[in-house]
Design a protein around this motif. Structure first.
Motif, short mmCIF file in Angstrom:
data_model
loop_
_atom_site.label_atom_id
_atom_site.label_comp_id
_atom_site.label_asym_id
_atom_site.label_seq_id
_atom_site.Cartn_x
_atom_site.Cartn_y
_atom_site.Cartn_z
N VAL A 106 37.20 17.68 -2.82
CA VAL A 106 36.38 17.78 -4.03
C VAL A 106 35.89 16.39 -4.43
CG1 VAL A 106 36.48 18.24 -6.52
CG2 VAL A 106 37.34 19.95 -4.90
N TYR A 134 32.46 22.27 -8.53
CA TYR A 134 33.59 23.02 -9.09
C TYR A 134 34.79 22.95 -8.16
CZ TYR A 134 30.19 25.40 -12.17
OH TYR A 134 29.22 25.72 -13.11
N ASP A 135 35.96 22.76 -8.77
CA ASP A 135 37.19 22.88 -8.00
C ASP A 135 37.77 24.27 -8.25
OD1 ASP A 135 38.75 22.87 -10.36
OD2 ASP A 135 40.02 21.22 -9.71
N ILE A 166 42.84 14.78 -10.10
CA ILE A 166 41.52 14.31 -9.65
C ILE A 166 41.35 12.82 -9.98
CG2 ILE A 166 39.02 14.56 -9.98
CD1 ILE A 166 40.25 16.85 -8.36
N THR A 188 37.00 18.91 -17.95
CA THR A 188 38.10 19.85 -17.87
C THR A 188 37.65 21.27 -18.19
OG1 THR A 188 39.62 18.09 -18.51
CG2 THR A 188 40.44 20.34 -18.69
N ASP A 190 41.81 18.93 -3.21
CA ASP A 190 41.37 18.04 -4.30
C ASP A 190 40.67 16.81 -3.75
OD1 ASP A 190 42.31 19.69 -6.31
OD2 ASP A 190 44.05 18.45 -6.81
N THR A 207 37.20 20.69 -13.37
CA THR A 207 38.54 20.91 -12.84
C THR A 207 39.52 21.33 -13.93
OG1 THR A 207 40.38 19.88 -11.63
CG2 THR A 207 39.12 18.46 -13.11
#
Length: 130
Positions: free
Chosen positions: A93, A7-8, A112, A129, A90, A106
């Motif tokens: 990630v 997870y971001d 990304i 998304t 980012d 994200t």
């Protein structure tokens, strides 16, 4: 074998805003036995007040919050240089997801994607998304 999730900050912000779709995705992932990773630096982006963020705190107990070590930090910096971007979170990630074969959740799929393309690894991490 389940593919892990990473997870971001967008996923954490969605949870903090009590987004039902994100809660459902997360609950299903836990039921499936998926490993769910969150780089520790990602937590810093949405975290502001422990007294108000009880839901986010509970959510994080179901995740593997992982420290960012020196080698990952270096790789994220190099990746920012290759991509011509400055968002080291980012990049972190992407580096961590690539090393785990994880699906990235994200709210910024374009940002990304730029990093994944610059990393040029196969297979590339999958983006979903929030």
């Amino acid at each position: 074998m389940n593919i892990p999730y990473l997870y971001d900050a967008g996923a954490l912000i969605a949870i903090d805003n009590n987004d039902r779709r994100m809660w459902a995705r997360h609950s299903l992932a836990l039921e499936e036995g998926r490993d769910i990773h969150v780089p520790s630096v990602v937590v810093s982006q949405p975290w502001r007040d422990s007294r108000r963020q009880v839901l986010l705190g509970k959510f994080l107990t179901g995740c593997q919050v992982e420290p960012v070590g020196l080698e990952v930090a270096k790789a994220a910096g190099i990746l920012c240089g290759k991509a011509g971007t400055a968002d080291i979170v980012d990049a972190t990630v992407v580096v961590m997801a690539a090393s785990r074969g994880a699906i990235i959740w994200t709210s910024d799929p374009h940002d990304i994607r730029v990093l994944i393309d610059a990393q040029d690894i196969k297979p590339a991490p999958v983006i979903r998304t929030v």
